[in-house]
Each structure stands twice: as C-alpha cells, then as structure tokens.
Design a protein around this motif. Structure first.
Motif, PDB file in Angstrom:
ATOM      1  N   THR A  23       0.828  -1.195   0.000  1.00  0.00           N
ATOM      2  CA  THR A  23       0.000   0.000   0.000  1.00  0.00           C
ATOM      3  C   THR A  23       0.859   1.241   0.000  1.00  0.00           C
ATOM      4  OG1 THR A  23      -0.083  -0.035   2.415  1.00  0.00           O
ATOM      5  CG2 THR A  23      -1.846  -1.200   1.237  1.00  0.00           C
ATOM      6  N   GLU A  24       0.264   2.328  -0.490  1.00  0.00           N
ATOM      7  CA  GLU A  24       0.985   3.597  -0.539  1.00  0.00           C
ATOM      8  C   GLU A  24       1.179   4.125   0.873  1.00  0.00           C
ATOM      9  OE1 GLU A  24       0.640   7.984  -2.651  1.00  0.00           O
ATOM     10  OE2 GLU A  24      -1.148   6.786  -2.294  1.00  0.00           O
ATOM     11  N   PRO A  25       2.385   4.618   1.208  1.00  0.00           N
ATOM     12  CA  PRO A  25       2.611   5.193   2.532  1.00  0.00           C
ATOM     13  C   PRO A  25       1.823   6.476   2.717  1.00  0.00           C
ATOM     14  CG  PRO A  25       4.492   5.606   1.098  1.00  0.00           C
ATOM     15  CD  PRO A  25       3.582   4.682   0.347  1.00  0.00           C
ATOM     16  N   HIS A  26       1.508   6.793   3.956  1.00  0.00           N
ATOM     17  CA  HIS A  26       0.744   7.997   4.264  1.00  0.00           C
ATOM     18  C   HIS A  26       1.515   8.854   5.258  1.00  0.00           C
ATOM     19  CE1 HIS A  26      -2.847   6.555   2.182  1.00  0.00           C
ATOM     20  NE2 HIS A  26      -2.630   5.371   2.731  1.00  0.00           N
ATOM     21  N   GLY A  27       1.104  10.124   5.347  1.00  0.00           N
ATOM     22  CA  GLY A  27       1.658  11.029   6.347  1.00  0.00           C
ATOM     23  C   GLY A  27       3.164  11.171   6.230  1.00  0.00           C
ATOM     24  N   LEU A  28       3.817  11.187   7.382  1.00  0.00           N
ATOM     25  CA  LEU A  28       5.264  11.387   7.428  1.00  0.00           C
ATOM     26  C   LEU A  28       6.015  10.253   6.739  1.00  0.00           C
ATOM     27  CD1 LEU A  28       7.480  13.268   8.496  1.00  0.00           C
ATOM     28  CD2 LEU A  28       7.527  11.911  10.595  1.00  0.00           C
ATOM     29  N   GLN A  29       5.404   9.056   6.681  1.00  0.00           N
ATOM     30  CA  GLN A  29       6.070   7.936   6.030  1.00  0.00           C
ATOM     31  C   GLN A  29       6.364   8.229   4.566  1.00  0.00           C
ATOM     32  OE1 GLN A  29       3.682   4.432   6.608  1.00  0.00           O
ATOM     33  NE2 GLN A  29       4.626   3.960   8.581  1.00  0.00           N
ATOM     34  N   ARG A  30       5.561   9.078   3.933  1.00  0.00           N
ATOM     35  CA  ARG A  30       5.794   9.407   2.527  1.00  0.00           C
ATOM     36  C   ARG A  30       7.118  10.130   2.335  1.00  0.00           C
ATOM     37  NH1 ARG A  30       1.001  12.514  -0.094  1.00  0.00           N
ATOM     38  NH2 ARG A  30       2.009  11.806  -2.011  1.00  0.00           N
ATOM     39  N   LEU A  31       7.607  10.788   3.371  1.00  0.00           N
ATOM     40  CA  LEU A  31       8.896  11.474   3.283  1.00  0.00           C
ATOM     41  C   LEU A  31      10.058  10.504   3.467  1.00  0.00           C
ATOM     42  CD1 LEU A  31      10.259  14.227   2.922  1.00  0.00           C
ATOM     43  CD2 LEU A  31      10.104  14.561   5.394  1.00  0.00           C
ATOM     44  N   ASP A  32       9.763   9.277   3.951  1.00  0.00           N
ATOM     45  CA  ASP A  32      10.810   8.278   4.176  1.00  0.00           C
ATOM     46  C   ASP A  32      11.811   8.764   5.235  1.00  0.00           C
ATOM     47  OD1 ASP A  32      12.670   6.230   3.998  1.00  0.00           O
ATOM     48  OD2 ASP A  32      13.435   6.834   2.036  1.00  0.00           O
ATOM     49  N   PRO A  33      11.379   8.832   6.511  1.00  0.00           N
ATOM     50  CA  PRO A  33      12.239   9.398   7.564  1.00  0.00           C
ATOM     51  C   PRO A  33      13.594   8.705   7.687  1.00  0.00           C
ATOM     52  CG  PRO A  33       9.996   9.126   8.366  1.00  0.00           C
ATOM     53  CD  PRO A  33      10.054   8.452   7.033  1.00  0.00           C
ATOM     54  N   LEU A  34      13.617   7.367   7.621  1.00  0.00           N
ATOM     55  CA  LEU A  34      14.901   6.674   7.740  1.00  0.00           C
ATOM     56  C   LEU A  34      15.792   7.009   6.549  1.00  0.00           C
ATOM     57  CD1 LEU A  34      16.753   4.769   9.215  1.00  0.00           C
ATOM     58  CD2 LEU A  34      15.612   2.834   8.084  1.00  0.00           C
ATOM     59  N   GLY A  35      15.211   7.100   5.363  1.00  0.00           N
ATOM     60  CA  GLY A  35      15.995   7.486   4.191  1.00  0.00           C
ATOM     61  C   GLY A  35      16.578   8.874   4.336  1.00  0.00           C
ATOM     62  N   VAL A  36      15.796   9.793   4.925  1.00  0.00           N
ATOM     63  CA  VAL A  36      16.292  11.153   5.167  1.00  0.00           C
ATOM     64  C   VAL A  36      17.511  11.126   6.082  1.00  0.00           C
ATOM     65  CG1 VAL A  36      15.755  13.359   6.280  1.00  0.00           C
ATOM     66  CG2 VAL A  36      14.073  12.285   4.771  1.00  0.00           C
ATOM     67  N   VAL A  37      17.415  10.358   7.169  1.00  0.00           N
ATOM     68  CA  VAL A  37      18.520  10.286   8.136  1.00  0.00           C
ATOM     69  C   VAL A  37      19.756   9.668   7.498  1.00  0.00           C
ATOM     70  CG1 VAL A  37      19.283   9.238  10.295  1.00  0.00           C
ATOM     71  CG2 VAL A  37      16.982  10.217  10.130  1.00  0.00           C
ATOM     72  N   LEU A  38      19.567   8.559   6.773  1.00  0.00           N
ATOM     73  CA  LEU A  38      20.714   7.866   6.169  1.00  0.00           C
ATOM     74  C   LEU A  38      21.417   8.743   5.138  1.00  0.00           C
ATOM     75  CD1 LEU A  38      19.203   4.284   5.651  1.00  0.00           C
ATOM     76  CD2 LEU A  38      20.932   4.958   7.323  1.00  0.00           C
ATOM     77  N   LEU A  39      20.645   9.403   4.269  1.00  0.00           N
ATOM     78  CA  LEU A  39      21.272  10.235   3.242  1.00  0.00           C
ATOM     79  C   LEU A  39      21.910  11.482   3.852  1.00  0.00           C
ATOM     80  CD1 LEU A  39      21.873  10.616   0.274  1.00  0.00           C
ATOM     81  CD2 LEU A  39      19.711  11.838   0.039  1.00  0.00           C
ATOM     82  N   SER A  40      21.266  12.070   4.837  1.00  0.00           N
ATOM     83  CA  SER A  40      21.834  13.260   5.482  1.00  0.00           C
ATOM     84  C   SER A  40      23.164  12.928   6.147  1.00  0.00           C
ATOM     85  CB  SER A  40      20.853  13.820   6.521  1.00  0.00           C
ATOM     86  OG  SER A  40      19.659  14.258   5.903  1.00  0.00           O
ATOM     87  N   LEU A  41      23.234  11.783   6.819  1.00  0.00           N
ATOM     88  CA  LEU A  41      24.495  11.358   7.433  1.00  0.00           C
ATOM     89  C   LEU A  41      25.560  11.087   6.376  1.00  0.00           C
ATOM     90  CD1 LEU A  41      23.330   8.979  10.320  1.00  0.00           C
ATOM     91  CD2 LEU A  41      24.486  11.184  10.549  1.00  0.00           C
ATOM     92  N   ALA A  42      25.138  10.469   5.258  1.00  0.00           N
ATOM     93  CA  ALA A  42      26.093  10.178   4.193  1.00  0.00           C
ATOM     94  C   ALA A  42      26.677  11.469   3.626  1.00  0.00           C
ATOM     95  CB  ALA A  42      25.415   9.370   3.085  1.00  0.00           C
ATOM     96  N   VAL A  43      25.813  12.460   3.360  1.00  0.00           N
ATOM     97  CA  VAL A  43      26.286  13.743   2.819  1.00  0.00           C
ATOM     98  C   VAL A  43      27.196  14.445   3.818  1.00  0.00           C
ATOM     99  CG1 VAL A  43      25.557  16.048   2.070  1.00  0.00           C
ATOM    100  CG2 VAL A  43      24.293  14.030   1.294  1.00  0.00           C
ATOM    101  N   LEU A  44      26.818  14.435   5.092  1.00  0.00           N
ATOM    102  CA  LEU A  44      27.641  15.056   6.123  1.00  0.00           C
ATOM    103  C   LEU A  44      29.026  14.413   6.179  1.00  0.00           C
ATOM    104  CD1 LEU A  44      27.949  16.908   8.632  1.00  0.00           C
ATOM    105  CD2 LEU A  44      26.980  15.038   9.993  1.00  0.00           C
ATOM    106  N   LEU A  45      29.068  13.092   6.197  1.00  0.00           N
ATOM    107  CA  LEU A  45      30.346  12.383   6.307  1.00  0.00           C
ATOM    108  C   LEU A  45      31.197  12.559   5.049  1.00  0.00           C
ATOM    109  CD1 LEU A  45      29.054   9.109   8.006  1.00  0.00           C
ATOM    110  CD2 LEU A  45      30.536  10.834   9.052  1.00  0.00           C
TER     111      LEU A  45
END
Length: 494
Positions: A220-242
């Motif tokens: 099923t399609e994700p709803h609410g905040l899940q549509r932003l993919d919170p874990l993906g945001v954290v992982l990519l942000s850490l990757a860019v920072l590092l």
C-alpha cells in the motif's frame, strides 16, 4: 500539470523564484571577502571563520534531497515560502550577531533554508514550464547562478571598502532581507496558489492491484510522514555530512575515515531506497528508477564534474589578487565581473537553443571551460613579466563565464528532460547535492595545491599550477559531455 502562461506572467513567476535563489547563492561567494572584517570585529578564531563557510555548505547540502522530496509531496510553493522566510530571518540574525557562535548558528540556518528553497525552484520549473519555455527558464536560472557566484566578491568588496569595519560585513548579510521580502511579495502574488501547487503532488493510489502490478510496486501507498521516508532522510543526510566534512573541515586521516564511512552510509541508503521501492513506487525518498534515465544521470554527471573544478577558481583568484598582488577586496571582486557579464549576456540565449542543440552546446561549453583555464594560466604566468596585468586575467575569467553560460542551462535542462513531474523536486535535490559535494571536493583539492605550491614557490607559481589542475579536472567533464551527446544521438536515432 503544466501551466499555460503569457510571457509577462512567466517573467513574473521567474522573478519570484529566482530572487531568493540569487540571495542564497550570493551568500556563498560574498562572504569570502568579508572574513577578515568578521575576524577583526568579532575577534573570531580561524576555526570560527572556517565554520562561517562550512556551516552554510553542510546545512545546504544535507537539506537538498529531503526538501525536494517534501516539496513533491506537500506542495513546492509551501516549502519555497518556508525556505524564503527562514532564510530572511537567519540573514537578519547573522547581520545582528555579536559573537562568532551566534553568527555561525545563523549561517547554519541560512544554509538549511537555502537547501529547502533551491530544489523547489527546479520542481516548479518542471511544473510550470514545458518545451522551449522550460529551456528559457533554465537559461535564466543559469544567469542567476553565474551572476550570484561571480558578482558576489565584487559586491562584497564594494561594501567592505566603503563602510566602517564593523558595519560592512553585517551589510553583506543584511542585503538578503529586502531581497527576501520582495521575493515573498512576488511568491504570494505571482506563483500558483497552494491548491494549484498540490495538483503537482504525487497522485493518490489505493492498495496494490492491477496498477501496482503494472509498475512493479506491491503493498500500500505510505501515508503522512512515512511518505517522506524518515529513515531514508537520516541515512542520506548522514552520508552527505560524512562525505563533505573531510573536504571542508577535517583534511586528515580522520577525514579519510569519515569519507569511507560516508560511502558506506550511501550504500546502505541505496539498499534501503531499493527495498522501499519494491514495496511501493512512491515509498522511497528517491525512486532509484530515476538513475535509469540516461539523460538525467549523464547530464547531471557532466554538471557535477564541472562543479568539481570550476568553483575553486573564485577562491584561488580572490587570494591571489589580495595576498599575491596586494590589492584590496574591491579590486579582487572586480576581476570576476567579466564572468558575470558574459553569463548575463549568454545564458538566456543558450536556454532558448537547448531544445534543438542542447548536447552540442554542452560539449562546446566543457571544451570552452578547458580553454578558459589554459588562457587564465597563461595570463597568470605573464604576471611575472612586464606584460602581465590582472585585467588580462579578468578577461580570461570572462571566458570562464562563457563556459558557464553554455554548460549550466544546457546540462540542467537536458538532465530534467525525461524526469516525471512528480519526481522533479527530489531529482533536483539529488543533482544539487552532487554539485555541492563535488564543489567541496574540488575546492579542497585545488586550494590545497595552491597553498602548498605558494608556500614553496610563491603566489605566482601557485596560481599557474592551480589553473592547470582545474584544466585537467575539466577534461573529465569534456569526456562526460561527449559520451552524453553520443548517447542522446543514439536514442534519437532509435
């Protein structure tokens, strides 16, 4: 959903979009000439000054992709408004700062806000323009980028040299405030209203069925905040920072370890996005099918490789003119003006021609970039003779402006040509993030070489060697542009 607009309406929309983009990019280049005044006024340490630059760059780079995805989901106009408001308030905070800590905190918020608003511009161009009009919009965007980067040092030098020491550097931040106020008025008057903007967001779908099967999605399609993919945001942000930290702050063995960790984190992020994409096409922050589009991947790589070398020249020239030639901040800025002039004259024309001649323009631009660096190296070498002049160097930098006018609008337009509208913000965020990371790497490498050579042989040798290094780096963009052009020709023939 592409809007049908008149020429006047298009110009008003571009004005509203590009004013804050101009201010956010100006804040990268203008601050370089303000650092000595900041050091004196706030009694800032070298570490404090480093973070005036790096805090902005890090926050900018980390925000781009999540903000682009958020705009795709919740409306680009809303995110754009948020970014502009935060940028204006943070600029005011930087102008009023009475300590290095407050200044650098404000700079982080400025960078974060710039990272929010930038991908929305790309998404809105995809949404509001099509065909030749889109090329013209990207051409104007190229003009804004080139003028902001090249004119920043001149404007900063003028302000610093004509105001009191404690006032000038504050004015370099304060000028963002009226610009953002004007932009807010333009956004409210001229950009599509929120209900129109929402129409560009991803279409809702129901539970998995025939449609999901046809796209390869399940679940099923994700709803609410899940549509932003919170874990993906954290992982990519850490990757860019590092990945960015070693090149803007930790140039040591520790930095190398950060870079390796960043690459590993990037791999983990890609695996996570792939897993989410198998569940539902709209679940990941970045649908990895985006990278299966040759036009997007190849042309984004050309632009990334260009940014890996060329932005470093502005830092090197600023140091050379002021420290190597003993000139003031204003002269150092004026040397860059021919580049800004050429970008202003050519970018819009290039944007109009991209639809029919884009790949050839891109190849010509990258070759011009190599020629510009060789010409600049030659004029720099003449500085050791009676025939040398910094104004000859300024003329060579005008050729850099020509290359920039040819490359940025064409690569930007070609890279987004096949990107679905609902992925435009995320796609723009990814491309901009690549540019930010490559820029950080290029500046670290080129300035490191410049200062190493200068320590041994003086500024004269430093500028010559640095420009030759950039010319070498630009050869990679030539190869990438030729490959992209051949792939486009094969696709057109097929």
């Amino acid at each position: 959903m592409h809007q049908t607009t008149s020429t006047g309406s298009s110009r008003r929309m571009m004005t509203a979009m590009f004013l804050p983009l101009f201010a956010s990019l100006l804040s990268i280049s203008i601050v370089n000439v303000a650092l000595p005044a900041i050091e004196e006024s706030l009694e800032a340490s070298s570490a404090d000054l480093q973070w005036v630059l790096s805090g902005y760059a890090l926050a900018f780079g980390m925000a781009l992709v999540p903000a682009g995805r958020a705009g795709d989901i919740w409306g680009r106009r809303r995110l754009f408004l948020i970014g502009v408001v935060v940028f204006g308030l943070a600029s005011l905070g930087a102008a009023l700062a009475m300590s290095p800590l407050v200044l650098n905190t404000a700079r982080v918020f400025m960078g974060f806000a710039a990272g929010i608003l930038t991908p929305q511009v790309i998404g809105m161009i995809q949404q509001l323009f099509s065909g030749p009009a889109r090329g013209r919009a990207y051409g104007m965007m190229g003009t804004v980028i080139g003028v902001a980067v090249a004119a920043g040092p001149a404007l900063g030098g003028l302000i610093i040299d004509t105001t009191a020491a404690d006032v000038g550097w504050r004015m370099t931040f304060l000028i963002n405030v009226p610009v953002t106020v004007a932009a807010l008025i333009g956004i409210l008057l001229w950009l599509p209203k929120p209900q129109d903007d929402d129409a560009a967001a991803e279409p809702a779908t129901t539970d998995a069925g025939p449609d999901a099967a046809s796209t390869g999605s399940t679940g099923t399609e994700p709803h609410g905040l899940q549509r932003l993919d919170p874990l993906g945001v954290v992982l990519l942000s850490l990757a860019v920072l590092l990945l960015m930290l070693p090149f803007i702050q930790f140039r040591s063995l520790l930095g190398g370890l950060f870079a390796v960790a960043g690459l590993l984190m990037l791999g983990i992020w890609a695996l996570w996005e792939r897993r989410l994409g198998r569940r539902h096409e709209s679940a990941p922050m970045v649908n990895l099918k985006l990278f299966a589009l040759p036009s997007y991947t190849l042309n984004s790589m050309v632009l990334g490789l260009y940014f890996a070398g060329m932005p470093a020249i502005w830092a090197v020239v600023a140091v050379y003119v002021q420290q190597g030639q003993g000139r003031g901040a204003l002269i150092a800025g004026l040397v860059t003006l021919p580049s800004a002039v050429m970008v202003m004259l050519l970018s819009s024309r290039v944007g109009k021609a991209v639809e029919s001649k884009g790949p050839r323009i891109l190849v010509a631009g990258t070759i011009t970039a190599v020629a510009a660096m060789l010409l600049l190296s030659g004029t720099a070498a003449l500085m050791a003779t009676p025939y040398g002049s910094i104004w000859l160097m300024a003329a060579a930098l005008g050729v850099v402006g020509i290359s920039q006018a040819l490359i940025i609008p064409s690569a930007q337009t070609l890279s987004m040509h096949d990107v679905p509208e609902e992925m435009a913000g995320a796609a723009g965020g990814v491309a901009q993030t690549v540019q930010r990371v490559f820029t950080a790497i290029g500046i670290a490498v080129v300035t490191g070489i410049y200062f190493s050579v200068t320590a041994e042989q003086g500024h004269q040798s430093g500028i010559v060697i640095a420009t030759l290094v950039i010319a070498g780096l630009m050869l990679s963009s030539v190869a990438a542009a030729i490959f992209a052009a051949k792939r486009a020709a094969l696709s057109a023939a097929g």
